[in-house]
Design a protein around this motif. Sequence first.
Motif, PDB file in Angstrom:
ATOM      1  N   ASP A 135      66.404 132.755  78.303  1.00  0.00           N
ATOM      2  CA  ASP A 135      66.739 132.479  76.908  1.00  0.00           C
ATOM      3  C   ASP A 135      67.052 131.002  76.646  1.00  0.00           C
ATOM      4  N   TYR A 136      66.341 130.119  77.328  1.00  0.00           N
ATOM      5  CA  TYR A 136      66.361 128.691  77.047  1.00  0.00           C
ATOM      6  C   TYR A 136      67.745 128.045  77.302  1.00  0.00           C
ATOM      7  N   LEU A 137      67.900 126.829  76.823  1.00  0.00           N
ATOM      8  CA  LEU A 137      69.134 126.077  77.039  1.00  0.00           C
ATOM      9  C   LEU A 137      70.162 126.430  75.968  1.00  0.00           C
ATOM     10  N   ASP A 138      71.425 126.355  76.341  1.00  0.00           N
ATOM     11  CA  ASP A 138      72.514 126.777  75.457  1.00  0.00           C
ATOM     12  C   ASP A 138      72.799 125.699  74.413  1.00  0.00           C
ATOM     13  N   GLU A 139      72.417 125.960  73.169  1.00  0.00           N
ATOM     14  CA  GLU A 139      72.569 124.962  72.108  1.00  0.00           C
ATOM     15  C   GLU A 139      73.998 124.858  71.577  1.00  0.00           C
ATOM     16  N   SER A 140      74.865 125.773  71.983  1.00  0.00           N
ATOM     17  CA  SER A 140      76.249 125.721  71.493  1.00  0.00           C
ATOM     18  C   SER A 140      77.056 124.615  72.179  1.00  0.00           C
ATOM     19  N   ILE A 141      76.591 124.153  73.343  1.00  0.00           N
ATOM     20  CA  ILE A 141      77.273 123.066  74.059  1.00  0.00           C
ATOM     21  C   ILE A 141      76.416 121.820  73.876  1.00  0.00           C
ATOM     22  N   LYS A 142      76.645 121.091  72.810  1.00  0.00           N
ATOM     23  CA  LYS A 142      75.693 120.104  72.319  1.00  0.00           C
ATOM     24  C   LYS A 142      75.509 118.888  73.212  1.00  0.00           C
ATOM     25  N   LEU A 143      76.501 118.562  74.031  1.00  0.00           N
ATOM     26  CA  LEU A 143      76.404 117.347  74.830  1.00  0.00           C
ATOM     27  C   LEU A 143      75.983 117.595  76.275  1.00  0.00           C
ATOM     28  N   CYS A 144      75.641 118.830  76.600  1.00  0.00           N
ATOM     29  CA  CYS A 144      75.264 119.121  77.992  1.00  0.00           C
ATOM     30  C   CYS A 144      74.173 120.180  78.021  1.00  0.00           C
ATOM     31  N   GLU A 145      72.993 119.779  78.469  1.00  0.00           N
ATOM     32  CA  GLU A 145      71.879 120.716  78.515  1.00  0.00           C
ATOM     33  C   GLU A 145      71.674 121.334  79.890  1.00  0.00           C
ATOM     34  N   ASP A 146      72.216 120.702  80.933  1.00  0.00           N
ATOM     35  CA  ASP A 146      71.810 121.074  82.295  1.00  0.00           C
ATOM     36  C   ASP A 146      72.759 122.028  83.013  1.00  0.00           C
ATOM     37  N   TRP A 147      74.021 121.675  83.148  1.00  0.00           N
ATOM     38  CA  TRP A 147      74.952 122.457  83.960  1.00  0.00           C
ATOM     39  C   TRP A 147      75.035 123.928  83.536  1.00  0.00           C
ATOM     40  N   PRO A 148      75.155 124.244  82.234  1.00  0.00           N
ATOM     41  CA  PRO A 148      75.182 125.663  81.854  1.00  0.00           C
ATOM     42  C   PRO A 148      73.939 126.421  82.321  1.00  0.00           C
ATOM     43  N   PHE A 149      72.789 125.787  82.224  1.00  0.00           N
ATOM     44  CA  PHE A 149      71.554 126.471  82.637  1.00  0.00           C
ATOM     45  C   PHE A 149      71.498 126.634  84.147  1.00  0.00           C
ATOM     46  N   TRP A 150      71.978 125.653  84.900  1.00  0.00           N
ATOM     47  CA  TRP A 150      72.006 125.781  86.374  1.00  0.00           C
ATOM     48  C   TRP A 150      72.896 126.962  86.778  1.00  0.00           C
ATOM     49  N   LEU A 151      74.044 127.074  86.134  1.00  0.00           N
ATOM     50  CA  LEU A 151      74.959 128.179  86.438  1.00  0.00           C
ATOM     51  C   LEU A 151      74.324 129.524  86.080  1.00  0.00           C
ATOM     52  N   LYS A 152      73.683 129.576  84.942  1.00  0.00           N
ATOM     53  CA  LYS A 152      73.080 130.821  84.475  1.00  0.00           C
ATOM     54  C   LYS A 152      71.954 131.273  85.404  1.00  0.00           C
ATOM     55  N   LEU A 153      71.096 130.354  85.797  1.00  0.00           N
ATOM     56  CA  LEU A 153      69.936 130.761  86.598  1.00  0.00           C
ATOM     57  C   LEU A 153      70.341 131.176  88.010  1.00  0.00           C
ATOM     58  N   THR A 154      71.312 130.484  88.615  1.00  0.00           N
ATOM     59  CA  THR A 154      71.736 130.875  89.971  1.00  0.00           C
ATOM     60  C   THR A 154      72.543 132.165  89.934  1.00  0.00           C
ATOM     61  N   TYR A 155      73.356 132.362  88.905  1.00  0.00           N
ATOM     62  CA  TYR A 155      74.130 133.594  88.786  1.00  0.00           C
ATOM     63  C   TYR A 155      73.201 134.801  88.630  1.00  0.00           C
ATOM     64  N   HIS A 156      72.072 134.592  87.972  1.00  0.00           N
ATOM     65  CA  HIS A 156      71.140 135.693  87.734  1.00  0.00           C
ATOM     66  C   HIS A 156      70.054 135.804  88.807  1.00  0.00           C
ATOM     67  N   GLY A 157      70.226 135.084  89.919  1.00  0.00           N
ATOM     68  CA  GLY A 157      69.382 135.341  91.075  1.00  0.00           C
ATOM     69  C   GLY A 157      68.229 134.404  91.345  1.00  0.00           C
ATOM     70  N   SER A 158      68.070 133.347  90.560  1.00  0.00           N
ATOM     71  CA  SER A 158      67.067 132.328  90.862  1.00  0.00           C
ATOM     72  C   SER A 158      67.745 131.198  91.628  1.00  0.00           C
ATOM     73  N   LYS A 159      66.946 130.397  92.332  1.00  0.00           N
ATOM     74  CA  LYS A 159      67.565 129.328  93.115  1.00  0.00           C
ATOM     75  C   LYS A 159      66.748 128.039  93.051  1.00  0.00           C
ATOM     76  N   PHE A 160      67.436 126.943  93.309  1.00  0.00           N
ATOM     77  CA  PHE A 160      66.815 125.630  93.357  1.00  0.00           C
ATOM     78  C   PHE A 160      66.119 125.409  94.691  1.00  0.00           C
ATOM     79  N   TYR A 161      64.947 124.781  94.616  1.00  0.00           N
ATOM     80  CA  TYR A 161      64.266 124.236  95.782  1.00  0.00           C
ATOM     81  C   TYR A 161      64.438 122.719  95.730  1.00  0.00           C
ATOM     82  N   PHE A 162      64.577 122.102  96.899  1.00  0.00           N
ATOM     83  CA  PHE A 162      64.830 120.665  96.956  1.00  0.00           C
ATOM     84  C   PHE A 162      63.656 119.931  97.585  1.00  0.00           C
ATOM     85  N   LEU A 163      63.135 118.954  96.874  1.00  0.00           N
ATOM     86  CA  LEU A 163      62.072 118.082  97.362  1.00  0.00           C
ATOM     87  C   LEU A 163      62.728 116.755  97.740  1.00  0.00           C
ATOM     88  N   ASN A 164      62.740 116.450  99.019  1.00  0.00           N
ATOM     89  CA  ASN A 164      63.506 115.308  99.518  1.00  0.00           C
ATOM     90  C   ASN A 164      62.728 113.993  99.365  1.00  0.00           C
TER      91      ASN A 164
END
Length: 313
Positions: A188-217
């Motif tokens: 459901d996209y990025l949280d528009e209610s937190i106007k000054l931060c687009e990233d951290w809420p989405f990172w928390l949401k996606l990892t909590y719901h079972g997706s994970k980050f891959y790291f390219l070094n």
Amino acid sequence: MKNIKEDTLLVSIIVITYNSADYVLETLESIKNQTYKNIELIITDDKSKDNTIEICNKWLDENRKEFTSSKIIVTANNSGIPANCNRGIHAAKGDWIKIIAGDDILLPDAIENYIRFAGQNEECEIIHSKVVRMVHRGSEIEKINAERYPKTLHQNMFPKTQFKLLRFSTMVLAPTVFMKKDLLERLDYLDESIKLCEDWPFWLKLTYHGSKFYFLNKEMVLYRIHEKSVYSSNENKFLIAPFHSVEKSIYEKYIRENVNFFDKLIFDYYYALRDYFFRFNDSSFNSLIKFFYDFLSLPYRVYRKLTFLVYNK
């Protein structure tokens, strides 16, 4: 690139702008100069007060043929960073999304490297990497390269482990993120209610719901830090960073109800402490106030340190 399948993937690069006239041409040129060419360019502006739109329109008129497609999105009112990003995401037709601010720079082979890495890791939906920081110091720019082997979120971690680490801070550098459009749609996209931060809420949401980050070094982006940045280094002069109120709202919405009782006690204590000491930002805080804050925040800092020792080896 030799892999025909990879070449057929459309990548949507979304440039988010707000009063970006000073640097946006460097951003756009870095996109034009990508070694990977199947790119849709979307510029989305959040009601700039300068001549950002005029600059972008002129540049697009001269360079439109360099892209599979291109467009500029404008809005009548300033709506905040997440809403600006979402406008670009909704308009995107690409399989993969790359969001970049209108003052940062993509290294020439960035998109090619992301696509190749994604092809080698077929299950990944979101990738992050390293940045070179460009710190403006008056008329000089200092470039600071990333650590060779940084401790960060990686594909060998479970999503719940990544969530445990993300509770303490965003960790992932937003300018480096490359993600599938259907991941954004599914969550459901990025949280528009937190106007000054687009990233951290989405990172928390996606990892909590079972997706994970891959790291390219690898270093993929030149990340500009200057006095006009949304989160400039000027925050360091405060005892409690002004961004604290945004962090607290993210904690209350995305973390507090998703942790155990002990964690809740630790985090509630920490944010209450920061609320109290935030009042001293309005005056020149002295060393005694800083000593008390550091002493009282010790339980949280020790807990954070232990968590990283256990989960981020």
